[in-house]
Scaffold this motif. Structure first.
Motif, short mmCIF file in Angstrom:
data_model
loop_
_atom_site.label_atom_id
_atom_site.label_comp_id
_atom_site.label_asym_id
_atom_site.label_seq_id
_atom_site.Cartn_x
_atom_site.Cartn_y
_atom_site.Cartn_z
N SER A 71 0.76 -1.18 -0.06
CA SER A 71 -0.08 -0.18 0.28
C SER A 71 0.71 1.35 -0.15
O SER A 71 0.38 2.49 -0.39
N ASP A 72 2.27 1.43 0.55
CA ASP A 72 2.93 2.40 0.77
C ASP A 72 3.37 2.91 -0.83
O ASP A 72 3.08 4.17 -0.96
N ILE A 73 3.88 1.98 -1.58
CA ILE A 73 4.16 2.46 -2.77
C ILE A 73 3.00 2.71 -3.74
O ILE A 73 2.92 3.75 -4.51
N LEU A 74 2.09 1.95 -3.48
CA LEU A 74 0.84 2.13 -4.53
C LEU A 74 0.42 3.32 -4.15
O LEU A 74 -0.24 4.21 -4.87
N PHE A 75 0.26 3.74 -2.91
CA PHE A 75 -0.38 5.33 -2.34
C PHE A 75 0.23 6.22 -3.08
O PHE A 75 -0.26 7.27 -3.45
N SER A 76 1.72 6.20 -3.07
CA SER A 76 2.58 7.22 -3.66
C SER A 76 2.17 7.39 -4.75
O SER A 76 2.14 8.60 -5.46
N ILE A 77 2.18 6.47 -5.77
CA ILE A 77 1.80 6.31 -7.18
C ILE A 77 0.43 6.91 -7.26
O ILE A 77 0.20 7.82 -8.18
N PHE A 78 -0.55 6.49 -6.45
CA PHE A 78 -1.87 7.09 -6.62
C PHE A 78 -1.81 8.49 -6.23
O PHE A 78 -2.63 9.39 -6.92
N ILE A 79 -1.35 9.00 -5.32
CA ILE A 79 -1.30 10.56 -4.87
C ILE A 79 -0.49 11.31 -6.02
O ILE A 79 -0.99 12.54 -6.17
N SER A 80 0.55 10.58 -6.69
CA SER A 80 0.93 11.36 -7.76
C SER A 80 -0.02 11.91 -8.85
O SER A 80 0.31 13.09 -9.37
N GLY A 81 -0.97 11.26 -9.10
CA GLY A 81 -1.99 11.82 -10.00
C GLY A 81 -3.00 12.95 -9.50
O GLY A 81 -3.16 13.79 -10.45
N TYR A 82 -2.78 13.14 -8.29
CA TYR A 82 -3.23 14.51 -7.44
C TYR A 82 -2.38 15.82 -8.03
O TYR A 82 -3.08 16.73 -8.68
N PHE A 83 -1.14 15.51 -8.09
CA PHE A 83 -0.27 16.57 -8.66
C PHE A 83 -0.29 16.61 -10.08
O PHE A 83 -0.29 17.89 -10.71
N VAL A 84 -0.52 15.71 -11.02
CA VAL A 84 -0.61 15.89 -12.16
C VAL A 84 -2.01 16.64 -12.85
O VAL A 84 -1.77 17.54 -13.61
N GLY A 85 -3.00 16.43 -12.07
CA GLY A 85 -4.14 17.17 -12.18
C GLY A 85 -3.98 18.77 -11.95
O GLY A 85 -4.43 19.63 -12.81
N ILE A 86 -3.33 18.92 -10.98
CA ILE A 86 -3.07 20.35 -10.42
C ILE A 86 -2.01 21.21 -11.54
O ILE A 86 -2.62 22.18 -11.88
N TRP A 87 -1.14 20.56 -11.89
CA TRP A 87 -0.06 20.95 -12.62
C TRP A 87 -0.63 21.23 -14.12
O TRP A 87 -0.46 22.35 -14.85
N THR A 88 -1.34 20.26 -14.44
CA THR A 88 -2.13 20.24 -16.02
C THR A 88 -3.13 21.55 -16.09
O THR A 88 -3.14 22.16 -16.92
#
Length: 295
Positions: A71-88
């Motif tokens: 869950s730790d690595i999966l959560f890190s990849i999961f949350i990275s999509g949050y930043f992608v949306g903001i930066w986009t």
């Protein structure tokens, strides 16, 4: 109702929202892929935002039921999509500002090419995923907590302020630019030319309204998650912290559900493209769509 029941209910709600968002955003990508007049750099960041929404929806289900072992690595990849949306969304604001800053659209086409837009989108994904995975594998957990609880929420809020300011500037520049163009048009200029300018005004404003609604939607749906991160960092013994985390995650997933409907209502040519793809109807004339280089 105890915290366990709230978490269970929120997980099922998140799963349902993520499933709906997955289907909707897959359909959006199909429409963009199958509609020739929508496959242009003008919609590059909108497509990237759709990919970010789809990524979040898919990863939400994977993380929700993925189990504790990874869950730790999966959560890190999961949350990275949050930043992608903001930066986009921020990148789209910069793109719109550049578009209205050049009187000669040919200069914009030289500066902002299709390949450069693709490169920016890829860079957004690479940086976001790399930063979150790096923080997950670093032994210094204190900095990771500081980043997730303070640095990231404040950065997101600043990005929203900058993006909102950019759109205000763009709206004003469009109003001033086209008002000046129409007022200073030569007397012998044909009414057809003036009608074309007015059409471009409507198209541009409509697209700006589209991305403004996306910005507002993301702010309403995503800010509770950022606020939760700050509160949980300052009050680590807060009761129902995990329950609030799952609830804000579900609220976050509402944005990927709402955005496709914004495209349907406001993006020029999207509704007609969807009807053409799924109902086999003929497309509208070219003047109802947005040109590649025109405002």
């Amino acid at each position: 109702m105890n915290a366990s029941d709230i978490i269970t209910g929120a997980r099922y709600a998140l799963t349902g929202c993520a499933a709906v968002a997955t289907v909707e955003n897959l359909l959006v990508l199909v429409v963009f892929a199958c509609t020739s007049r929508l496959r242009m750099k003008y919609y590059g960041f909108l497509i990237n935002l759709t990919l970010a929404d789809l990524f979040y929806a898919v990863m939400a289900n994977a993380f929700t039921w993925g189990g504790p072992d990874y869950s730790d690595i999966l959560f890190s990849i999961f949350i990275s999509g949050y930043f992608v949306g903001i930066w986009t969304i921020l990148a789209e604001g910069i793109n719109r500002y550049l578009l209205v800053s050049f009187v000669d659209t040919a200069r914009y086409d030289v500066l902002v090419t299709r390949n450069r837009l693709v490169a920016v989108c890829v860079l957004i994904w690479v940086v976001s995923v790399a930063v979150h995975i790096l923080l997950a594998v670093l032994p210094d957990s204190d900095f990771e907590s500081l980043f997730d609880g303070v640095i990231k929420p404040l950065t997101v809020f600043v990005f929203w302020l900058i993006t909102a300011g950019l759109y205000i500037v763009v709206f004003r520049k469009i109003k001033a630019y086209y008002t000046t163009r129409l007022a200073s048009s030569p007397p012998l200029q044909t009414s057809c030319r003036k009608d074309q300018v007015r059409t471009r005004v409507r198209q541009t404003r409509r697209l700006l309204v589209t991305f403004t609604l996306i910005l507002i939607t993301s702010f309403i749906c995503w800010m509770p998650f950022s606020v939760m991160q700050v509160v949980s960092y300052l009050h680590r013994d807060l009761e129902y912290q995990n329950a609030v985390f799952w609830i804000t995650g579900t609220v976050y997933c509402l944005a990927p559900i709402i955005n496709p409907w914004i495209y349907w209502m406001l993006v020029p040519g999207f509704r007609e493209g969807a009807r053409q793809v799924f109902c086999n109807r003929e497309s509208l004339p070219v003047d109802e769509t947005v040109s590649e280089t025109g405002l």
